[in-house]
Design a protein around this motif. Structure first.
Motif, PDB file in Angstrom:
ATOM      1  N   UNK A   1      17.159   0.982 -50.350  1.00 36.10           N
ATOM      2  CA  UNK A   1      18.004   2.228 -49.660  1.00 36.10           C
ATOM      3  C   UNK A   1      17.440   2.567 -48.423  1.00 36.10           C
ATOM      4  N   UNK A   2      18.352   3.313 -47.731  1.00 37.70           N
ATOM      5  CA  UNK A   2      18.056   3.497 -46.287  1.00 37.70           C
ATOM      6  C   UNK A   2      17.085   4.354 -45.834  1.00 37.70           C
ATOM      7  N   UNK A   3      16.998   5.342 -46.688  1.00 38.97           N
ATOM      8  CA  UNK A   3      15.892   6.552 -46.586  1.00 38.97           C
ATOM      9  C   UNK A   3      14.508   6.101 -46.666  1.00 38.97           C
TER      10      UNK A   3
ATOM     11  N   UNK B   1      13.893  -5.594 -45.249  1.00 35.04           N
ATOM     12  CA  UNK B   1      15.042  -5.835 -44.356  1.00 35.04           C
ATOM     13  C   UNK B   1      14.696  -6.757 -43.062  1.00 35.04           C
ATOM     14  N   UNK B   2      13.418  -6.611 -42.555  1.00 36.30           N
ATOM     15  CA  UNK B   2      12.868  -7.195 -41.356  1.00 36.30           C
ATOM     16  C   UNK B   2      12.806  -8.700 -41.874  1.00 36.30           C
ATOM     17  N   UNK B   3      12.328  -9.078 -43.128  1.00 37.75           N
ATOM     18  CA  UNK B   3      12.127 -10.257 -43.379  1.00 37.75           C
ATOM     19  C   UNK B   3      13.493 -10.817 -43.640  1.00 37.75           C
TER      20      UNK B   3
ATOM     21  N   UNK C   1      23.111  -2.545 -38.463  1.00 40.34           N
ATOM     22  CA  UNK C   1      22.909  -2.689 -36.890  1.00 40.34           C
ATOM     23  C   UNK C   1      21.243  -2.649 -36.367  1.00 40.34           C
ATOM     24  N   UNK C   2      20.756  -1.832 -37.165  1.00 36.32           N
ATOM     25  CA  UNK C   2      19.235  -1.723 -36.767  1.00 36.32           C
ATOM     26  C   UNK C   2      18.552  -3.089 -37.265  1.00 36.32           C
TER      27      UNK C   2
END
Length: 241
Positions: A99-101, A110-112, A148-149
């Motif tokens: 989840x984004x929060x 997400x980085x991986x 996008x991040x």
């Protein structure tokens, strides 16, 4: 006598390499293996379900274990459009629940995944699916910003939201990933990181919807293993075609 021996040696020198070549050609191909996860069992006996192998190889059994297949589902993507699991048929994909929060494990996961995406950027058969466990907050526009991040490639890495009554059972019964909303049990819980409980696992799914591996998305070495096993799975399909 010596002529006979020389002739025998010459014949052997010519025939043996040919026989070795024929053996290697027929039986020496590289065979890549990757296990299937979640064997199905009979609810009454507890025995593993089996089915007849339609095309058994010379070294394979006539009966195969029946493995779990992820059920069909439909959610909404970061563009607000309906996104169905049918879109992923015929593709290898990696799924995760986030989840984004989230400020704990999700940024690491997400980085991986960005790294894995970049590794397979040229392979159209590889997709990624991140499903929100906080769908009321994670509306499409929020997912767009998050995508996008992490440099997500549109059409390759999909961010999904929808009804929690669909997502939570899908996580638990479809992808075998634990997920819970702690606020349902304790109304005093307010902080998002304490509210939404989910796994750090990345799930590798093959073209037929079978789970082929679970990986710690916060651990670089385990994600390296994911990348290696994705390459193995790709090679399996290439060899079979």
């Amino acid at each position: 006598m010596q002529k006979t021996i020389k002739a025998g040696i010459l014949i052997a020198a010519l025939v043996v390499p040919a026989l070795i070549f024929l053996y290697l050609k027929g039986f020496g191909e590289n065979h890549y293996e990757l296990p299937y996860m979640i064997p199905l069992t009979d609810s009454t006996t507890g025995n593993v379900l089996m089915k007849k192998n339609p095309n058994p190889r010379w070294n394979q059994p006539e009966m195969d274990t029946v493995f779990h297949t992820i059920p069909e589902w439909e959610l909404k993507d970061e563009n607000g459009k309906a996104f169905s699991s049918k879109t992923l048929k015929g593709k290898i994909y990696v799924a995760d629940f986030f989840f984004t929060r989230c400020t704990s494990i999700c940024p690491k996961m997400s980085t991986q995944l960005t790294r894995v995406q970049d590794t397979f950027i040229q392979n159209a058969d590889v997709n990624f699916v991140s499903i929100s466990v906080d769908p009321l907050y994670d509306e499409p526009e929020v997912l767009q910003k998050y995508a996008k991040e992490y440099d997500a490639i549109s059409g390759k890495w999909h961010f999904l939201t929808g009804d929690k009554k669909v997502i939570y059972p899908l996580a638990v019964k479809g992808y075998y990933i634990p997920v819970a909303d702690a606020s349902e049990y304790d109304k005093a819980i307010k902080a998002p990181d304490e509210t939404f409980i989910h796994s750090e696992k990345l799930i590798l799914v093959d073209k037929e919807g079978h789970i082929r591996g679970f990986y710690d998305g916060t651990n670089k070495k385990d994600v390296d293993r994911l990348i290696l096993e994705m390459r193995v799975l790709i090679k399996i399909y290439q060899t079979a075609s």
